[in-house]
Scaffold this motif. Sequence first.
Motif, mmCIF file in Angstrom:
data_model
loop_
_atom_site.group_PDB
_atom_site.id
_atom_site.type_symbol
_atom_site.label_atom_id
_atom_site.label_comp_id
_atom_site.label_asym_id
_atom_site.label_seq_id
_atom_site.Cartn_x
_atom_site.Cartn_y
_atom_site.Cartn_z
ATOM 1 N N ARG A 92 0.835 -1.206 0.000
ATOM 2 C CA ARG A 92 0.000 0.000 0.000
ATOM 3 C C ARG A 92 0.867 1.251 0.000
ATOM 4 N NH1 ARG A 92 -2.731 3.462 -1.632
ATOM 5 N NH2 ARG A 92 -4.268 4.568 -0.434
ATOM 6 N N TYR A 93 1.892 1.318 0.876
ATOM 7 C CA TYR A 93 2.668 2.545 0.890
ATOM 8 C C TYR A 93 3.602 2.661 -0.306
ATOM 9 C CZ TYR A 93 6.468 0.301 3.752
ATOM 10 O OH TYR A 93 7.469 -0.491 4.255
ATOM 11 N N ALA A 94 3.811 1.572 -1.042
ATOM 12 C CA ALA A 94 4.576 1.673 -2.292
ATOM 13 C C ALA A 94 3.839 2.535 -3.313
ATOM 14 C CB ALA A 94 4.828 0.286 -2.875
ATOM 15 N N THR A 95 2.504 2.578 -3.221
ATOM 16 C CA THR A 95 1.739 3.404 -4.159
ATOM 17 C C THR A 95 1.815 4.887 -3.786
ATOM 18 O OG1 THR A 95 -0.355 3.254 -2.935
ATOM 19 C CG2 THR A 95 0.094 1.528 -4.565
ATOM 20 N N MET A 96 2.254 5.199 -2.560
ATOM 21 C CA MET A 96 2.261 6.579 -2.075
ATOM 22 C C MET A 96 3.654 7.181 -1.967
ATOM 23 S SD MET A 96 -0.501 6.245 1.023
ATOM 24 C CE MET A 96 0.052 4.693 1.717
ATOM 25 N N THR A 97 4.696 6.407 -2.230
ATOM 26 C CA THR A 97 6.070 6.873 -2.048
ATOM 27 C C THR A 97 6.680 7.221 -3.397
ATOM 28 O OG1 THR A 97 6.264 5.432 -0.127
ATOM 29 C CG2 THR A 97 8.298 6.294 -1.034
ATOM 30 N N GLY A 98 7.275 8.408 -3.480
ATOM 31 C CA GLY A 98 7.885 8.838 -4.738
ATOM 32 C C GLY A 98 6.841 8.943 -5.831
ATOM 33 N N ARG A 99 7.149 8.361 -6.974
ATOM 34 C CA ARG A 99 6.211 8.379 -8.094
ATOM 35 C C ARG A 99 5.175 7.267 -7.974
ATOM 36 N NH1 ARG A 99 11.145 8.518 -12.148
ATOM 37 N NH2 ARG A 99 11.947 7.382 -10.345
ATOM 38 N N GLY A 100 5.371 6.375 -7.017
ATOM 39 C CA GLY A 100 4.413 5.308 -6.736
ATOM 40 C C GLY A 100 4.521 4.137 -7.689
ATOM 41 N N LYS A 101 4.359 2.933 -7.118
ATOM 42 C CA LYS A 101 4.387 1.707 -7.910
ATOM 43 C C LYS A 101 3.273 0.786 -7.449
ATOM 44 C CE LYS A 101 9.305 1.393 -8.973
ATOM 45 N NZ LYS A 101 10.379 0.427 -9.182
ATOM 46 N N THR A 102 2.739 0.043 -8.396
ATOM 47 C CA THR A 102 1.790 -1.020 -8.093
ATOM 48 C C THR A 102 2.540 -2.346 -8.256
ATOM 49 O OG1 THR A 102 1.042 -1.022 -10.387
ATOM 50 C CG2 THR A 102 -0.215 0.326 -8.819
ATOM 51 N N PRO A 103 2.000 -3.456 -7.733
ATOM 52 C CA PRO A 103 2.743 -4.716 -7.786
ATOM 53 C C PRO A 103 3.276 -5.106 -9.165
ATOM 54 C CG PRO A 103 0.898 -4.962 -6.313
ATOM 55 C CD PRO A 103 0.760 -3.594 -6.966
ATOM 56 N N ASP A 104 2.566 -4.809 -10.220
ATOM 57 C CA ASP A 104 3.048 -5.168 -11.563
ATOM 58 C C ASP A 104 4.247 -4.319 -11.996
ATOM 59 O OD1 ASP A 104 1.060 -3.074 -11.609
ATOM 60 O OD2 ASP A 104 1.122 -3.180 -13.794
ATOM 61 N N MET A 105 4.573 -3.273 -11.241
ATOM 62 C CA MET A 105 5.689 -2.384 -11.574
ATOM 63 C C MET A 105 6.952 -2.681 -10.770
ATOM 64 S SD MET A 105 3.619 1.192 -11.609
ATOM 65 C CE MET A 105 2.399 1.596 -12.819
ATOM 66 N N TYR A 106 6.873 -3.560 -9.749
ATOM 67 C CA TYR A 106 8.023 -3.850 -8.897
ATOM 68 C C TYR A 106 9.191 -4.365 -9.731
ATOM 69 C CZ TYR A 106 4.587 -3.710 -5.079
ATOM 70 O OH TYR A 106 3.600 -3.355 -4.199
ATOM 71 N N GLY A 107 10.382 -3.846 -9.416
ATOM 72 C CA GLY A 107 11.587 -4.291 -10.099
ATOM 73 C C GLY A 107 11.778 -3.699 -11.480
ATOM 74 N N HIS A 108 10.889 -2.788 -11.891
ATOM 75 C CA HIS A 108 10.970 -2.171 -13.216
ATOM 76 C C HIS A 108 10.964 -0.653 -13.074
ATOM 77 C CE1 HIS A 108 9.943 -6.119 -14.802
ATOM 78 N NE2 HIS A 108 8.867 -6.123 -14.030
ATOM 79 N N GLU A 109 11.417 0.020 -14.092
ATOM 80 C CA GLU A 109 11.366 1.488 -14.126
ATOM 81 C C GLU A 109 10.003 1.921 -14.651
ATOM 82 O OE1 GLU A 109 13.632 3.999 -13.161
ATOM 83 O OE2 GLU A 109 14.422 2.274 -12.083
ATOM 84 N N ALA A 110 8.970 1.547 -13.942
ATOM 85 C CA ALA A 110 7.603 1.914 -14.290
ATOM 86 C C ALA A 110 6.957 2.520 -13.054
ATOM 87 C CB ALA A 110 6.824 0.677 -14.738
ATOM 88 N N PHE A 111 6.138 3.551 -13.243
ATOM 89 C CA PHE A 111 5.569 4.272 -12.117
ATOM 90 C C PHE A 111 4.129 4.667 -12.405
ATOM 91 C CE2 PHE A 111 10.084 5.147 -12.565
ATOM 92 C CZ PHE A 111 10.555 4.660 -11.354
ATOM 93 N N ILE A 112 3.389 4.965 -11.332
ATOM 94 C CA ILE A 112 2.032 5.460 -11.462
ATOM 95 C C ILE A 112 2.095 6.832 -12.124
ATOM 96 C CG2 ILE A 112 -0.007 6.225 -10.179
ATOM 97 C CD1 ILE A 112 0.748 4.126 -8.033
#
Length: 154
Positions: free
Chosen positions: A12-32
């Motif tokens: 949950r807090y991964a979506t609120m930190t920095g540019r935010g990430k969802t589980p499908d973005m972990y380990g990649h240079e992809a952001f919300i």
Amino acid sequence: GMFGEFFVEVERYATMTGRGKTPDMYGHEAFIEGPSTLKGGIDYTYYWYLLASLVEKRPQFADGIALSYRSELEMLDVVEPATGLPEYAMWTFCNNHDNWRMQVMAGGEAMSLCQALLAFWPGVQVHYAGDEQDFNTPGSALDGWAREDLSASL
């Protein structure tokens, strides 16, 4: 930057930190899509592992500290927008007003060990009011001890 208190799972807090990430973005240079939000926050994950290993005398939980950090690096956007450089800015702590002080529950040596570990751990070490004066009052906010009177250290 702005900081927050995360009393939720890292997903949950991964979506609120920095540019935010969802589980499908972990380990990649992809952001919300959208601007960066919180720079970091109060991270309870490490506290619970420290509490289990030092207070509850379950040393096997100490491994969770390093495992959590490695997982967070995959899940969180830790890049400082102004510089483009990685900057792990999560807040770590040994004490808080929600629980009894560690030195009361486990003794001064456990508190010193916790502080030493966090002093060299990535992130921002936060000291709860009174830690600098070695307060050892029992109780938590629920017990009425959350806001001890602070006085000058002698």
